[in-house]
Enzyme design. Structure first.
Site, PDB file in Angstrom:
ATOM      1  N   SER A 182       0.720  -1.217   0.111  1.00 30.37           N
ATOM      2  CA  SER A 182      -0.004   0.055  -0.143  1.00 30.37           C
ATOM      3  C   SER A 182       0.853   1.241   0.232  1.00 30.37           C
ATOM      4  O   SER A 182       1.969   1.255   0.442  1.00 30.37           O
ATOM      5  CB  SER A 182      -1.231   0.058   1.263  1.00 30.37           C
ATOM      6  N   TYR A 241      -2.248  -0.045  10.379  1.00 32.96           N
ATOM      7  CA  TYR A 241      -2.099  -0.516   8.888  1.00 32.96           C
ATOM      8  C   TYR A 241      -1.092  -0.177   8.351  1.00 32.96           C
ATOM      9  O   TYR A 241      -0.410  -1.009   7.550  1.00 32.96           O
ATOM     10  CB  TYR A 241      -3.456  -0.026   8.405  1.00 32.96           C
TER      11      TYR A 241
END
Length: 247
Positions: free
Chosen positions: A127, A140
């Site tokens: 990501s 995250y």
């Protein structure tokens, strides 16, 4: 015919990847937790499926080999998040995030590397958050940063064996991911205009696999921002303050 194995394939980017690989002539094997959705997608892709939780399937790669034979591409796509301040996140959510996003793909990459043949490819969906962390995504971002650096090191280790490792670093994607990650809906709404189309991203990933690219970054301008952040973090955080606070 080459075979691709995709985790987290019951919806979102995983489902899009199944169709994109199928369109390019791959035999598709889907792994996910939602059996009904897996069956539906497998039918449209003329593929096979395995209902499994990647965090509880230590023998998953061996099961795939025993049931379906060798594979050429393994895609670690399964992921999750719950956006919140660290001080408000539960231990369970923090541990689950690390297990799903980092530990499971690391273990599966290891096991895949032990059986995949020369010319094979391991794809880890990371990501842009792993490059540029923002408030409410600390856990995250940490999990994706861990997977990104793991993948970069694994690429060096496997290169002499002719096995390639490719990372994918997307920004927000228009998928059900945000149903859990952003329960308030405010962040998803605020980035609606820049959300990536999962099928277009999936097509780019398949193209990247065939060309053995080092990484796929989307959208391109987010990666430019990540490069600036790496060089001038204080300045970038000051300039991007409004964007950081969207969650």
């Amino acid at each position: 015919m080459k075979r691709v194995v995709i985790t987290g394939a019951s919806s979102g980017l995983g489902a899009a990847l199944a169709h994109s690989f199928y369109e390019q002539g791959y035999n598709v094997l889907l792994i996910g937790r939602n059996e009904d959705r897996l069956k539906t997608i497998a039918t449209t892709c003329e593929g096979d499926w395995v209902c499994a939780d990647v965090t509880k399937s230590e023998a998953l790669v061996n099961e795939v080999i025993e049931r379906f034979g060798k594979f050429d591409v393994w895609v670690n796509n399964a992921g999750m998040a719950e956006f919140d301040f660290v001080t408000d996140q539960s231990t369970d959510v923090m541990e689950e995030t690390m297990r799903v996003n980092a530990v499971a793909p690391m273990l599966l990459s290891r096991d895949a590397a032990n059986v995949i043949e020369r010319g094979g490819v391991i794809v880890n969906i990371c990501s842009q958050a792993g490059k540029v962390p923002t408030p409410k995504s600390a856990v995250y971002a940490g999990s994706k940063a861990a997977l990104l650096q793991f993948s970069n090191a694994l690429r060096l280790e496997l290169k002499p064996r002719g096995i390639h490792v490719m990372t994918v670093n997307p920004g927000p994607i228009a998928t059900p991911f945000f149903d859990r990650a952003d329960k308030s809906g405010t962040y998803a709404d605020s980035v609606q205009g820049i959300m990536l189309d999962p099928k277009r991203l999936a097509d780019a990933i398949v193209k990247g696999v065939r060309k053995r690219k080092r990484e796929i970054n989307a959208p391109w301008w987010m990666n430019v921002g990540a490069n600036v952040y790496a060089i001038c973090p204080n300045m970038f955080e000051m300039l991007a303050k409004r964007g950081f606070e969207k969650k």
